[in-house]
Structure formats: structure tokens, C-alpha cells
Enzyme design. Sequence first.
Site, PDB file in Angstrom:
ATOM      1  N   ASP A 145       0.845  -1.190   0.000  1.00  0.00           N
ATOM      2  CA  ASP A 145       0.000   0.000   0.000  1.00  0.00           C
ATOM      3  C   ASP A 145       0.879   1.238   0.000  1.00  0.00           C
ATOM      4  O   ASP A 145       0.617   2.224   0.672  1.00  0.00           O
ATOM      5  CB  ASP A 145      -0.907  -0.024   1.237  1.00  0.00           C
ATOM      6  CG  ASP A 145      -1.999   1.009   1.165  1.00  0.00           C
ATOM      7  OD1 ASP A 145      -2.539   1.226   0.092  1.00  0.00           O
ATOM      8  OD2 ASP A 145      -2.298   1.603   2.209  1.00  0.00           O
ATOM      9  N   LEU A 149       4.205  -0.299   3.657  1.00  0.00           N
ATOM     10  CA  LEU A 149       2.858   0.175   3.923  1.00  0.00           C
ATOM     11  C   LEU A 149       2.858   1.678   3.706  1.00  0.00           C
ATOM     12  O   LEU A 149       3.849   2.353   3.987  1.00  0.00           O
ATOM     13  CB  LEU A 149       2.426  -0.125   5.368  1.00  0.00           C
ATOM     14  CG  LEU A 149       2.272  -1.594   5.778  1.00  0.00           C
ATOM     15  CD1 LEU A 149       1.852  -1.668   7.247  1.00  0.00           C
ATOM     16  CD2 LEU A 149       1.266  -2.310   4.898  1.00  0.00           C
ATOM     17  N   ASP A 150       1.739   2.201   3.241  1.00  0.00           N
ATOM     18  CA  ASP A 150       1.603   3.636   3.103  1.00  0.00           C
ATOM     19  C   ASP A 150       1.845   4.310   4.446  1.00  0.00           C
ATOM     20  O   ASP A 150       1.591   3.738   5.509  1.00  0.00           O
ATOM     21  CB  ASP A 150       0.195   3.959   2.589  1.00  0.00           C
ATOM     22  CG  ASP A 150      -0.025   5.439   2.414  1.00  0.00           C
ATOM     23  OD1 ASP A 150       0.524   5.998   1.467  1.00  0.00           O
ATOM     24  OD2 ASP A 150      -0.730   6.034   3.261  1.00  0.00           O
ATOM     25  N   LYS A 151       2.341   5.521   4.396  1.00  0.00           N
ATOM     26  CA  LYS A 151       2.649   6.266   5.624  1.00  0.00           C
ATOM     27  C   LYS A 151       1.479   6.278   6.597  1.00  0.00           C
ATOM     28  O   LYS A 151       1.659   6.112   7.811  1.00  0.00           O
ATOM     29  CB  LYS A 151       3.055   7.698   5.264  1.00  0.00           C
ATOM     30  CG  LYS A 151       3.369   8.588   6.456  1.00  0.00           C
ATOM     31  CD  LYS A 151       3.787   9.986   6.002  1.00  0.00           C
ATOM     32  CE  LYS A 151       4.075  10.894   7.196  1.00  0.00           C
ATOM     33  NZ  LYS A 151       4.481  12.262   6.763  1.00  0.00           N
TER      34      LYS A 151
END
Length: 335
Positions: free
Chosen positions: A9, A150-152
Amino acid sequence: MIPAQQDDDATDDDLTVLEARIEATGRRLDRALAEAFPDLSRARLQALLALGAVTVDGEPVTTASAKARAGLYAVTVPALISATPLPQAIPLTVLYEDEDLIVIDKAAGMAAHPAPGTPDGTLVNALLAHCGDSLSGIGGVARPGIVHRLDKDTSGVMVAAKSDRAHAGLSALFATHDIERTYIALTRGAPNPAKGRIESRLGRSNTDRKKMAVLRTGGREAITDYVVQAVYGTPAKPGASPMAARIACTLHTGRTHQIRVHMASKGAPILGDATYGSGSPAVPVRAAIAEAGLTRQALHAAVLGFVHPITRAAMRFETPLPQDMTALEALLADL
């Protein structure tokens, strides 16, 4: 050869999109682009072509040796990161650690690695301080130990490699999708049917290169299984969608923003998602988001399972929702 980074993500911030019109045709594409974009070297343009970062009239072009055709060319250029990340004593929630790998429960707001706009305070900075020289260097100077991202603003379970042999083994598992990955999302409305599989092609949007989109052609295969675990808020009309829902999403591929795009494509964007959450939630849901203090997409990587690349032991980690999503779900349950 450096193993390919898995998208999961992940997010790509501070992209620059350059545009130029090419009228003359017949020349090699990379040569024509080098003349049209003098600030980019031919080698850089060849690399961007291979990454699918060049379009003509909205259509991706990837072959440097192809003949250029007339049209409006757009080149999406990610900013270069040159600084070597430094160790930072940032608290980590460690779920498991041995000499080869470390599993952590990443907090929302922490980027996986340095990027434009996020030069430090990342998981990499924290791992460099925690693991020291034992962190695998295969991921490169800016991304040591990182095998997936993973997205922030997505919380949840991540694994990082402390040894080169673990890095190679984990990268192979992600490349073949031999990983159990389940996310919990709180969404606006609910997908119909309540259980299913989404199969699509995902790639850069032709209208906004900073966003991902479901594509008819091109892109990469993306597969998500989902199941509605709970619904919240009585629908205004019989047969209408509820105000919100809790969805479990199981990934079979790991593409950039995959769950966020797939849920939006089913008419149930993730609450708090400023990029893909088109439309506004119902007033009671908006009030619940504000009261819960949710300031990011309500998405949590809850389960990560894999075979240890060295010991061959079956590993499985599951973490509960963080406080902001727990508070929001409690408020939604009262609607």
C-alpha cells in the site's frame, strides 16, 4: 541483482510531471524525448520508459527504441533521494525479532523509508537505530532491510530483513505472493455483494499521475478478496447501502494503493481517504470521524503470515486496530 521492492500500500509523494509536444516522427523515442526534455538525460528517460512513467496523449509508452509519434508526451519523474538515512531512536512496537528478521506493528504516520517530504522519522531510521549494522543492506542505501511497504498513513504489521539471506528469501515470498496479508478497512457504505473477489489491472491514472486507477489495458494484475464483517447506520431506503462498514480485505497481489483503489471501485471508499474517498460520508459518520480523531485513511494491516525464510517455521502475526480506528468503530456501532 537487487530484489524488486513490493508495492503493497505504498505511496509516491512529490512526483513531478513534465509535458512537451513532439511534432516530428520517425526518430527513436528516447532520442526525441531527450530533445524535448533537455533536463533529463537519455539514460534517465530510458529508465522512466521502462517503469511506465511516460505517456503520449494519455497512453503509456515503454519501448525506448520505438519510433516516436506525434503527440503530447508526459513524463512522471520521482524526486531523487540522495541523503543516507541516519539512525534515530524512535520507539518501535516489536512483535518478533531474531538474527535474520524483525516484525513490527507500524504506527500510522510513519513512512516506511525516506522519501521527498519525509527525509527522516521513518521506519528505516528507527530500524537503523534498533538493529545497527545487522540490518540487511540489499534494499540499498535509502531502504536497508525493507522488503515491502505500507503507506505512511496505514498502520499494521510489517516485516524487515536483518540479514541478506533473509532479505532474499522474504523478497522471493512477496514476489510469488506466498504471504498471508489481511487488512481491516472502515468504509463509506458497503460493497455489493457482501463477499467477493476484485480482479483488475492497476496502474497510474491517465488523468492524475499521482493516483492509481483501475485500467482497461496496461497496468499490473491486482487481486483482492473482501468480506463485509459488519455494517453501521440504517440505510435511508430499503436496499440502499448502510452508512459505513467494516471490511476484511485479503491481498493476493501487492500493488500500490491496491485496497484503497479496489474499495473505491466498489463504491465503498475507505473513510478518511483524501485521495480516493470521492464523495462525502453521511453527516453522522463525519461527526464520528471528527470525534474519534481520525486524520488518515481507516486502514490497518492486521495479519501477516509467512514461512520464515531461514528456519522454515510458519510465522503468523495479528494485531488489533489502533486507537483511532477502534474509537471510530465504536462510534459507528452506535449509529
